[in-house]
Every structure is written in C-alpha cells, then in structure tokens.
Design an enzyme around this catalytic site. Sequence first.
Site, PDB file in Angstrom:
ATOM      1  N   GLU B  48       0.707  -1.219   0.035  1.00 16.09           N
ATOM      2  CA  GLU B  48       0.080   0.037   0.027  1.00 16.09           C
ATOM      3  C   GLU B  48       0.852   1.219   0.049  1.00 16.09           C
ATOM      4  O   GLU B  48       0.630   2.232  -0.652  1.00 16.09           O
ATOM      5  CB  GLU B  48      -0.858   0.008   1.145  1.00 16.09           C
ATOM      6  CG  GLU B  48      -1.766  -1.166   1.251  1.00 16.09           C
ATOM      7  CD  GLU B  48      -3.158  -0.826   0.181  1.00 16.09           C
ATOM      8  OE1 GLU B  48      -3.058   0.311  -0.632  1.00 16.09           O
ATOM      9  OE2 GLU B  48      -3.717  -1.727   0.099  1.00 16.09           O
ATOM     10  N   ASN B  52       1.332   3.740  -3.314  1.00 12.53           N
ATOM     11  CA  ASN B  52       1.080   5.331  -3.024  1.00 12.53           C
ATOM     12  C   ASN B  52       2.106   6.459  -3.430  1.00 12.53           C
ATOM     13  O   ASN B  52       1.895   7.472  -4.110  1.00 12.53           O
ATOM     14  CB  ASN B  52       0.734   5.691  -1.501  1.00 12.53           C
ATOM     15  CG  ASN B  52      -0.695   5.419  -1.126  1.00 12.53           C
ATOM     16  OD1 ASN B  52      -1.354   4.866  -2.003  1.00 12.53           O
ATOM     17  ND2 ASN B  52      -1.045   5.510   0.308  1.00 12.53           N
ATOM     18  N   ARG B 106      -8.902   3.885  -7.640  1.00 16.98           N
ATOM     19  CA  ARG B 106      -8.313   3.889  -6.593  1.00 16.98           C
ATOM     20  C   ARG B 106      -9.530   3.585  -5.404  1.00 16.98           C
ATOM     21  O   ARG B 106     -10.484   4.509  -5.734  1.00 16.98           O
ATOM     22  CB  ARG B 106      -7.725   5.183  -6.010  1.00 16.98           C
ATOM     23  CG  ARG B 106      -6.455   5.644  -7.020  1.00 16.98           C
ATOM     24  CD  ARG B 106      -5.612   4.676  -7.402  1.00 16.98           C
ATOM     25  NE  ARG B 106      -4.739   4.143  -6.213  1.00 16.98           N
ATOM     26  CZ  ARG B 106      -4.352   2.777  -6.163  1.00 16.98           C
ATOM     27  NH1 ARG B 106      -4.314   2.080  -7.104  1.00 16.98           N
ATOM     28  NH2 ARG B 106      -3.696   2.323  -5.054  1.00 16.98           N
TER      29      ARG B 106
HETATM   30  N1  LIG Z   1       3.163   9.388  -0.755  1.00 20.22           N
HETATM   31  C1  LIG Z   1       2.175   9.979  -1.146  1.00 20.22           C
HETATM   32  N2  LIG Z   1       2.415  11.338  -1.750  1.00 20.22           N
HETATM   33  C2  LIG Z   1       1.498  11.977  -1.963  1.00 20.22           C
HETATM   34  N3  LIG Z   1       0.173  11.703  -1.650  1.00 20.22           N
HETATM   35  C3  LIG Z   1      -0.067  10.618  -1.072  1.00 20.22           C
HETATM   36  C4  LIG Z   1       0.889   9.953  -0.584  1.00 20.22           C
HETATM   37  N4  LIG Z   1       0.115   8.651  -0.043  1.00 20.22           N
HETATM   38  C5  LIG Z   1      -1.187   8.915   0.129  1.00 20.22           C
HETATM   39  N5  LIG Z   1      -1.247  10.280  -0.575  1.00 20.22           N
HETATM   40  C6  LIG Z   1      -2.682  10.835  -0.633  1.00 20.22           C
HETATM   41  O1  LIG Z   1      -3.572  10.241   0.285  1.00 20.22           O
HETATM   42  C7  LIG Z   1      -4.685   9.568  -0.370  1.00 20.22           C
HETATM   43  C8  LIG Z   1      -5.315   8.524   0.303  1.00 20.22           C
HETATM   44  O2  LIG Z   1      -4.459   7.424  -0.007  1.00 20.22           O
HETATM   45  P1  LIG Z   1      -4.949   5.884   0.212  1.00 20.22           P
HETATM   46  O3  LIG Z   1      -5.800   5.722   1.489  1.00 20.22           O
HETATM   47  O4  LIG Z   1      -3.642   4.894   0.028  1.00 20.22           O
HETATM   48  O5  LIG Z   1      -6.059   5.548  -1.140  1.00 20.22           O
HETATM   49  P2  LIG Z   1      -5.910   5.671  -2.631  1.00 20.22           P
HETATM   50  O6  LIG Z   1      -4.228   5.367  -2.630  1.00 20.22           O
HETATM   51  O7  LIG Z   1      -6.578   4.610  -2.837  1.00 20.22           O
HETATM   52  O8  LIG Z   1      -6.120   6.925  -3.021  1.00 20.22           O
HETATM   53  C9  LIG Z   1      -4.227   9.640  -1.804  1.00 20.22           C
HETATM   54  O9  LIG Z   1      -5.339   9.539  -2.755  1.00 20.22           O
HETATM   55  C10 LIG Z   1      -3.415  10.601  -1.908  1.00 20.22           C
HETATM   56  O10 LIG Z   1      -4.141  11.920  -2.087  1.00 20.22           O
HETATM   57 MG   LIG Z   2      -3.256   3.863  -1.961  1.00 22.93          MG
END
Ligand SMILES: Nc1ncnc2c1ncn2[C@@H]1O[C@H](COP(=O)(O)OP(=O)(O)O)[C@@H](O)[C@H]1O
Ligand SMILES: [Mg+2]
Lengths: 99, 149
Positions: B48, B52, B106
């Site tokens: 996960e 990301n 997503r």
């Molecule tokens: N490493 C990262 N850099 C920038 N934004 C991030 C990062 N990790 C997470 N995010 C932000 O957090 C949100 C939620 O992440 P997550 O719960 O994994 O759901 P998803 O990946 O399905 O969107 C993402 O849509 C993004 O906006």
């Molecule tokens: Mg994610």
Amino acid sequence: MLKMQSDEKNLTVFLTGELDHHKCSEIRKQIDARAEQERPALLKLDFEDVRFMDSSGVGLVMGRYRQMSLLGGRLQVVNVPENISRVFRLSGLERLGVM
Amino acid sequence: MNIQNEMKLSFESRSINEGFARSAVAAFVMSLDPTVSELSDIKTAVSEAVTNVIVHAYGDASGTVYIHAQITDTGRVIIRIRDKGCGIENVPRAMEPLFTTGGEDRAGLGFAVMQSFMDKVSVRSKEGKGTTVTLEKAIIRRGRNDSRR
Ligand SMILES: Nc1ncnc2c1ncn2[C@@H]1O[C@H](COP(=O)(O)OP(=O)(O)O)[C@@H](O)[C@H]1O
Ligand SMILES: [Mg+2]
C-alpha cells in the site's frame, strides 16, 4: 494471459497471482473491453487463484461494479480465499451485494 | 529497545517494482520467524505504502522510493517508506477511509489497510517536499530458545 470464459449470459474472469496496482492496471482494460463487447447479464470475478491482494484489488472490483451498472448488468465476486478476504471485509463491498 | 538488524533499499518508482518491494521486506523480516499471517500483513501494508509513492507522490514523473527497515531486539519491525514527491496537503483527511485524490480505480483504502494490518502507522509529510510513512508491528515470539541472536 488473463483467462476469461463466456456463455450466452455470463462472463467469468479467472484472476490469478498477485493482485496489486501494477497487475490491476494491466487487466482492467482487458476485462472492460470484453464486457463492453459481450454485454453479459452477469460478470463473475473468480478469486480462487489469487494469492496476494491489496486495496488495488478492491478498486478493481469497485470499478467493474460501476462499469457493469452502466452496461445494465450485475457483478459477482466468487471463491475469495480466506487469506485475502480481510482486505474485502475492510472495504464494505459486502454491502453492495457483490460478494 | 535496541536496533538489532536493518536494511536500506532504494529503487525507481515504477509499478513493476511493487512486487519486488514487498517481497524484499518480507525476506528481511523472515529472520524473526513470523507466522504466515504476520508476513502477509506486512507485505500488504508495504504494498500500500509503495503503491502510494508510485501513484500519488510522483504521478506521471519518475522518482525514487526509499525503504528503511529495522528489527529491534524486542522483536519489533519498523519500516519507513519515503519519497521526495508532491507531499500531502492534509494528512488526517488523506488517512480517512475512502478518501482519494487518485486516478481511476483507487479505492481510497490504502491507509485503512495499513492501519488495520500494522500495530502503528505514522505519516510525516510536507507539500512539495515529500512524505514518510512509518509502519510498525510486533512479531509474536513463539516458544523458541532465544534464536533471535
Ligand atoms: N506518498 C504520498 N504522496 C502524496 N500523496 C499521498 C501519498 N500517500 C497517500 N497520498 C494521498 O492520500 C490519499 C489516500 O491514500 P490511500 O488511502 O492509499 O488511498 P488511494 O491510494 O486509493 O487513493 C491518496 O489519494 C493521496 O491523495
Ligand atoms: Mg493507496
């Protein structure tokens, strides 16, 4: 290669291996193309041979749920192994009645 | 609590590396003799966090994913996944289940999965600078003479 099988009403997709973001982006288009072409009443996603899944697999199911609604069909998820069912339980997909 | 073992890994932010990253961390953790389910929890959480970075932090650009994993003498695994990408504007909101800024398909459940599968998840992020996600989990010792040394 992605194994898919259809009869006159149903399309079954046999998912295999590790269902992560990389794999899901590869197979998404293949499933959608076939579903658009055949417009099945029921799209079945068979998880029997999936040995790893993260939330990308949930996204794949949610996306196909939306697509089948647009095409006027239903979606069903079958044969989910115990070790990956935890990710599904977190997702609340049960409430959509596809599991 | 002392650090007993550690490893560092950096690789290009390509989706093909998601499998490599979770397998490498799993292989590192094997010295703690984790159960199948503990190992699967760690692989899923790492997948996960790495996804990301690839999907959100760097987007269409390419960058480097940094992983730093440590094992403590108390049997704890600490894994840091770091990027120099876009950063997160509002971390509490990003961590809410179903929240996503992400492209097609997503689920917005990455952080929810990390939190459910690990004992502790913390996020430090600065817009325009990058993000560090720290995952921690205690591996249960199962009846064995101190073979951790
Ligand atoms: N490493 C990262 N850099 C920038 N934004 C991030 C990062 N990790 C997470 N995010 C932000 O957090 C949100 C939620 O992440 P997550 O719960 O994994 O759901 P998803 O990946 O399905 O969107 C993402 O849509 C993004 O906006
Ligand atoms: Mg994610």
